[in-house]
Design a protein around this motif. Structure first.
Motif, PDB file in Angstrom:
ATOM      1  N   ILE A 174       0.833  -1.191  -0.028  1.00  0.00           N
ATOM      2  CA  ILE A 174       0.002  -0.027  -0.030  1.00  0.00           C
ATOM      3  C   ILE A 174       0.791   1.170   0.085  1.00  0.00           C
ATOM      4  O   ILE A 174       1.674   1.550   0.933  1.00  0.00           O
ATOM      5  CB  ILE A 174      -0.838   0.035   1.118  1.00  0.00           C
ATOM      6  N   VAL A 175       0.522   2.089  -0.991  1.00  0.00           N
ATOM      7  CA  VAL A 175       1.416   3.278  -0.974  1.00  0.00           C
ATOM      8  C   VAL A 175       0.334   4.448  -0.619  1.00  0.00           C
ATOM      9  O   VAL A 175      -0.530   4.755  -1.754  1.00  0.00           O
ATOM     10  CB  VAL A 175       2.048   3.561  -2.448  1.00  0.00           C
ATOM     11  N   VAL A 234      -1.453  -1.173  -4.405  1.00  0.00           N
ATOM     12  CA  VAL A 234      -2.616  -0.257  -4.193  1.00  0.00           C
ATOM     13  C   VAL A 234      -1.981   1.172  -3.740  1.00  0.00           C
ATOM     14  O   VAL A 234      -1.292   1.164  -2.736  1.00  0.00           O
ATOM     15  CB  VAL A 234      -3.739  -0.522  -3.324  1.00  0.00           C
ATOM     16  N   CYS A 235      -2.258   2.230  -4.835  1.00  0.00           N
ATOM     17  CA  CYS A 235      -1.773   3.651  -4.305  1.00  0.00           C
ATOM     18  C   CYS A 235      -3.311   4.387  -3.926  1.00  0.00           C
ATOM     19  O   CYS A 235      -4.173   4.312  -4.793  1.00  0.00           O
ATOM     20  CB  CYS A 235      -1.272   4.178  -5.440  1.00  0.00           C
ATOM     21  N   SER A 236      -3.182   4.776  -2.675  1.00  0.00           N
ATOM     22  CA  SER A 236      -4.235   5.568  -2.331  1.00  0.00           C
ATOM     23  C   SER A 236      -4.107   7.032  -2.388  1.00  0.00           C
ATOM     24  O   SER A 236      -3.096   7.617  -1.701  1.00  0.00           O
ATOM     25  CB  SER A 236      -4.936   5.140  -0.705  1.00  0.00           C
ATOM     26  N   GLY A 237      -5.244   7.762  -2.975  1.00  0.00           N
ATOM     27  CA  GLY A 237      -5.149   9.092  -2.981  1.00  0.00           C
ATOM     28  C   GLY A 237      -4.341   9.868  -4.053  1.00  0.00           C
ATOM     29  O   GLY A 237      -3.666   9.291  -4.862  1.00  0.00           O
ATOM     30  N   LEU A 272      -7.335   4.398 -11.848  1.00  0.00           N
ATOM     31  CA  LEU A 272      -6.341   4.263 -12.733  1.00  0.00           C
ATOM     32  C   LEU A 272      -5.909   2.769 -12.281  1.00  0.00           C
ATOM     33  O   LEU A 272      -5.898   2.129 -11.272  1.00  0.00           O
ATOM     34  CB  LEU A 272      -5.203   4.729 -12.336  1.00  0.00           C
ATOM     35  N   ILE A 273      -6.138   1.878 -13.565  1.00  0.00           N
ATOM     36  CA  ILE A 273      -5.550   0.510 -13.593  1.00  0.00           C
ATOM     37  C   ILE A 273      -4.495   0.309 -14.640  1.00  0.00           C
ATOM     38  O   ILE A 273      -4.619   0.826 -15.599  1.00  0.00           O
ATOM     39  CB  ILE A 273      -6.687  -0.372 -14.029  1.00  0.00           C
ATOM     40  N   ALA A 274      -3.358  -0.298 -13.948  1.00  0.00           N
ATOM     41  CA  ALA A 274      -2.265  -0.576 -14.674  1.00  0.00           C
ATOM     42  C   ALA A 274      -1.572  -2.126 -14.370  1.00  0.00           C
ATOM     43  O   ALA A 274      -1.914  -2.553 -13.315  1.00  0.00           O
ATOM     44  CB  ALA A 274      -1.234   0.418 -14.382  1.00  0.00           C
ATOM     45  N   TYR A 275      -0.913  -2.584 -15.229  1.00  0.00           N
ATOM     46  CA  TYR A 275      -0.362  -3.806 -15.135  1.00  0.00           C
ATOM     47  C   TYR A 275       1.229  -3.577 -15.308  1.00  0.00           C
ATOM     48  O   TYR A 275       1.753  -3.060 -16.454  1.00  0.00           O
ATOM     49  CB  TYR A 275      -0.673  -4.865 -16.001  1.00  0.00           C
ATOM     50  N   GLY A 280       7.221 -12.891 -16.342  1.00  0.00           N
ATOM     51  CA  GLY A 280       6.298 -13.678 -16.797  1.00  0.00           C
ATOM     52  C   GLY A 280       4.969 -13.461 -15.893  1.00  0.00           C
ATOM     53  O   GLY A 280       3.906 -14.147 -16.163  1.00  0.00           O
ATOM     54  N   LYS A 281       5.177 -12.439 -14.851  1.00  0.00           N
ATOM     55  CA  LYS A 281       3.797 -12.099 -14.108  1.00  0.00           C
ATOM     56  C   LYS A 281       3.236 -10.811 -14.534  1.00  0.00           C
ATOM     57  O   LYS A 281       3.769  -9.748 -14.987  1.00  0.00           O
ATOM     58  CB  LYS A 281       4.554 -11.986 -12.643  1.00  0.00           C
ATOM     59  N   CYS A 282       1.857 -10.868 -14.401  1.00  0.00           N
ATOM     60  CA  CYS A 282       1.237  -9.546 -14.536  1.00  0.00           C
ATOM     61  C   CYS A 282       0.757  -8.726 -13.239  1.00  0.00           C
ATOM     62  O   CYS A 282       0.104  -9.407 -12.615  1.00  0.00           O
ATOM     63  CB  CYS A 282       0.162  -9.824 -15.631  1.00  0.00           C
ATOM     64  N   ILE A 283       1.506  -7.966 -12.778  1.00  0.00           N
ATOM     65  CA  ILE A 283       1.180  -7.299 -11.536  1.00  0.00           C
ATOM     66  C   ILE A 283       0.186  -6.164 -11.658  1.00  0.00           C
ATOM     67  O   ILE A 283       0.747  -5.185 -12.115  1.00  0.00           O
ATOM     68  CB  ILE A 283       2.582  -6.808 -10.768  1.00  0.00           C
ATOM     69  N   PRO A 284      -0.711  -6.262 -11.090  1.00  0.00           N
ATOM     70  CA  PRO A 284      -1.546  -5.043 -11.118  1.00  0.00           C
ATOM     71  C   PRO A 284      -1.340  -3.907 -10.355  1.00  0.00           C
ATOM     72  O   PRO A 284      -0.810  -4.113  -9.030  1.00  0.00           O
ATOM     73  CB  PRO A 284      -3.105  -5.596 -10.711  1.00  0.00           C
ATOM     74  N   ILE A 285      -1.381  -2.705 -10.694  1.00  0.00           N
ATOM     75  CA  ILE A 285      -1.176  -1.530  -9.789  1.00  0.00           C
ATOM     76  C   ILE A 285      -2.490  -0.655  -9.782  1.00  0.00           C
ATOM     77  O   ILE A 285      -2.866  -0.107 -10.942  1.00  0.00           O
ATOM     78  CB  ILE A 285       0.190  -0.692 -10.345  1.00  0.00           C
ATOM     79  N   LEU A 286      -2.939  -0.415  -8.835  1.00  0.00           N
ATOM     80  CA  LEU A 286      -4.220   0.493  -8.969  1.00  0.00           C
ATOM     81  C   LEU A 286      -3.883   1.765  -8.284  1.00  0.00           C
ATOM     82  O   LEU A 286      -3.391   2.157  -7.109  1.00  0.00           O
ATOM     83  CB  LEU A 286      -5.482  -0.137  -7.848  1.00  0.00           C
ATOM     84  N   GLY A 287      -4.572   2.754  -8.730  1.00  0.00           N
ATOM     85  CA  GLY A 287      -4.702   4.269  -8.369  1.00  0.00           C
ATOM     86  C   GLY A 287      -6.121   4.395  -7.680  1.00  0.00           C
ATOM     87  O   GLY A 287      -6.893   4.610  -8.580  1.00  0.00           O
ATOM     88  N   LEU A 288      -6.241   4.498  -6.571  1.00  0.00           N
ATOM     89  CA  LEU A 288      -7.427   4.561  -6.020  1.00  0.00           C
ATOM     90  C   LEU A 288      -7.885   5.970  -5.706  1.00  0.00           C
ATOM     91  O   LEU A 288      -7.100   6.743  -5.100  1.00  0.00           O
ATOM     92  CB  LEU A 288      -8.074   3.828  -4.831  1.00  0.00           C
ATOM     93  N   PRO A 289      -9.213   6.413  -6.030  1.00  0.00           N
ATOM     94  CA  PRO A 289      -9.498   7.915  -5.938  1.00  0.00           C
ATOM     95  C   PRO A 289     -10.029   8.001  -4.221  1.00  0.00           C
ATOM     96  O   PRO A 289     -10.282   6.985  -3.620  1.00  0.00           O
ATOM     97  CB  PRO A 289     -10.726   8.184  -6.728  1.00  0.00           C
ATOM     98  N   GLY A 290     -10.095   9.181  -3.688  1.00  0.00           N
ATOM     99  CA  GLY A 290     -10.422   9.364  -2.435  1.00  0.00           C
ATOM    100  C   GLY A 290     -11.804   8.844  -1.833  1.00  0.00           C
ATOM    101  O   GLY A 290     -11.944   8.459  -0.577  1.00  0.00           O
ATOM    102  N   CYS A 291     -12.675   8.840  -2.986  1.00  0.00           N
ATOM    103  CA  CYS A 291     -14.052   8.246  -2.494  1.00  0.00           C
ATOM    104  C   CYS A 291     -14.073   6.982  -1.878  1.00  0.00           C
ATOM    105  O   CYS A 291     -15.107   6.515  -1.024  1.00  0.00           O
ATOM    106  CB  CYS A 291     -14.921   8.148  -3.726  1.00  0.00           C
TER     107      CYS A 291
END
Length: 342
Positions: A174-175, A234-237, A272-275, A280-291
């Motif tokens: 968590i970032v 997961v990146c928050s904010g 935001l959704i990124a991989y 060989g692995k696909c690692i999801p990175i999510l940018g989550l809005p404040g809501c």
């Protein structure tokens, strides 16, 4: 159908409901159409005045509704689900494990477009639990031509219409962005919400960082979690378009493939959704809005189950969230138009 004496009806299939009326007690169906008459049923049938019955007469090329429902069930059912006993010409599919329900929508539409048969299901791409009802199948008339059921099998194709993707254990980093959090000016209320939602799935939070609004540090923190073996970050904010919101840029600078920045979902438009591809692995990175921090249901609830099931999300699928993507804060949650319960 043909008429026979009730005493001779054992093993025959009823073509109509049999009603039982007991004065001041009940009026209801004693045996439903499609019921296979047993020896022990005969005294009950005689007691309600049925000395003769109309039963199904087997004809070449004609299938009873129970047989039709069984064919529909077989083209629907994938692994990790089972069918109920046929009742009134209907078979229901039930989940055998937790996961995400996937539907081959083109096949479902093709079968339902044939007429005289139906498959009704819950929404796909939503989480289901073991024991949940997934779908129901039946033909509309009492009997149907075998040729029509053959067309249904052909329309559905060789793969099952429904499948369940199970969840996979994931280590999560968590970032938490924002200078106000880093400096301790406000309490971090975002991370507890994330941890609560993640706890509903097989996850382990391996760490949390607070890089403030330093874009380079956000990038470094994401990469450090990936190097530590994180299966998801997961990146928050910091997800809006304000000049000091650096999270989207920090995610992009990792070199990850950005699927979308923005989603037609309220609350949650700034998702935001990124991989990130590594060995060989696909690692999801999510940018989550404040809501996500304060709203009961958001876009995070739509994508998290799919991320946990390794169900890769594509841009056109995000775009499709627009229909049903408006949360109405219902007492019984229907966001989007089904799936989350109370």
């Amino acid at each position: 159908m043909k008429e026979i004496r009730t005493e001779d009806a054992a093993g025959q299939i009823l073509c109509h409901d049999i009603t039982q009326i007991i004065k001041d007690e009940k009026k209801g169906v004693l045996f439903s159409k499609g019921h296979i008459v047993k020896e022990e049923d005969i005294p009950l049938l005689l007691s309600v005045g049925k000395e003769h019955l109309f039963v199904w007469e087997k004809k070449e090329g004609i299938l009873h509704e129970n047989e039709g429902a069984d064919i529909l069930y077989k083209i629907c059912a994938g692994d990790s689900m089972h069918g109920t006993d046929v009742k009134e010409g209907k078979i229901e599919l039930v989940a055998d494990e937790d996961g995400v329900l996937k539907i081959r929508r083109d096949a479902l539409l093709a079968v339902n477009s044939l007429g005289e048969m139906m498959i009704a299901s819950r929404h796909g791409d939503f989480p289901v639990k073991k024991g949940d009802k997934l779908a129901g199948t039946r033909i509309i008339p009492l009997v149907i031509e075998k040729e029509k059921m053959d067309r249904a099998v052909e329309a559905a194709g060789p793969e099952p219409i429904f499948s369940i993707l199970p969840y996979h254990f994931k280590k999560v980093g968590i970032v938490t962005t924002g200078s106000e959090v880093k400096k301790g000016l406000i309490q971090d209320t975002f991370t507890p919400v994330l941890k609560e939602k993640l706890s509903e799935y097989p996850t382990e939070v391996i760490g949390q960082t607070t890089p403030g609004d330093d874009k380079a540090q956000i990038t470094d923190d994401i990469m450090e979690f990936i190097n530590q073996g994180a299966d998801m970050v997961v990146c928050s904010g910091g997800m809006s378009v304000d000049p000091d919101d650096r999270t989207p840029g920090g995610i992009r600078d990792t070199g990850a493939r950005v699927v979308t920045y923005g989603a037609p979902v309220l609350p949650g438009a700034m998702l935001l959704i990124a991989y990130y591809e590594k060995e060989g692995k696909c690692i999801p990175i999510l940018g989550l809005p404040g809501c996500v921090m304060y709203a009961k249901r958001t876009v995070f609830d739509l994508v998290l189950p799919r991320i946990m099931a390794d169900d890769e999300i594509f841009p056109e699928e995000v775009a499709a969230y627009g229909e049903g993507g408006l949360c109405l804060n219902c007492k019984v949650c229907t966001f989007p138009n089904c799936g989350f319960g109370k």
